[in-house]
Scaffold this motif. Sequence first.
Motif, mmCIF file in Angstrom:
data_model
loop_
_atom_site.group_PDB
_atom_site.id
_atom_site.type_symbol
_atom_site.label_atom_id
_atom_site.label_comp_id
_atom_site.label_asym_id
_atom_site.label_seq_id
_atom_site.Cartn_x
_atom_site.Cartn_y
_atom_site.Cartn_z
ATOM 1 N N UNK A 19 52.871 2.335 24.954
ATOM 2 C CA UNK A 19 52.532 3.503 23.985
ATOM 3 C C UNK A 19 53.350 4.643 24.099
ATOM 4 N N UNK A 20 53.642 5.024 25.379
ATOM 5 C CA UNK A 20 54.302 6.404 25.777
ATOM 6 C C UNK A 20 55.809 6.301 24.899
ATOM 7 N N UNK A 21 56.448 5.081 25.249
ATOM 8 C CA UNK A 21 57.644 5.193 24.658
ATOM 9 C C UNK A 21 57.894 5.012 23.367
ATOM 10 N N UNK A 22 56.684 4.393 22.404
ATOM 11 C CA UNK A 22 57.051 4.814 21.076
ATOM 12 C C UNK A 22 56.625 6.149 20.847
ATOM 13 N N UNK A 23 55.526 6.685 21.281
ATOM 14 C CA UNK A 23 55.209 7.949 21.041
ATOM 15 C C UNK A 23 56.486 9.168 21.132
ATOM 16 N N UNK A 24 56.824 8.837 22.433
ATOM 17 C CA UNK A 24 58.016 9.741 22.925
ATOM 18 C C UNK A 24 59.055 9.729 21.836
#
Length: 225
Positions: A19-24
Amino acid sequence: MEKSKILVVDDESRMRKLVRDFLVKNNYEVLEAADGEEALDLFFEKNEIDLVILDVMMPKMDGWQVCREIRAYSKVPIIMLTAKSDERDELLGFELGVDEYISKPFSPKILVARVEAILRRTGQAAGEMLVEAGGIRLDKQAHSVMVEGKPVDLSYKEFELLAYFMENRGIALSREKILNSVWNYDYFGDARTIDTHVKKLRSKMGEKGELIKTIWGMGYKFEGE
């Protein structure tokens, strides 16, 4: 322009990273918590969080309890993640003021799209912030509703639903149109999601709840000048 801050809460590190990678990649600032207690500590320490993505099943404190604690102090948008597809869980989530509900496994791209939709609606131009009709005054900037001069406390989604009704007063709105406009995606479920929210919204509005008319077999219409 300052990046929107998103708190991602999940006890699975792999899921948080996904989730973090896609949001960043989509230019969001991400904070992470591995359990409910850590999530609340972060939330109240970093009081500028714009949205919370919250897993249901976690050690120490589950997502429902975290949601209750946050809702006691804040109307920040909350997206719940769950491995279950139980309708009762979904309805409980909406009762607690959850804004979106996504079952695992899910597409990260869809999750990002929903995050964008919620944050876009909370950052509208100031000129579009005030809506008045039928003795109801809705201020989007302050996220407040006054009915006959008295404040009414609404959840994020109830607020969005009322704003949509008022902005389209006098127009018959199908459930499908309401879902696509207020929830901003094709909802894979039934009309009970809308009906549950409308029931709670009417109850909170008192006599003014009667301005939201049911159009049997279709949807709803707001009638108020």
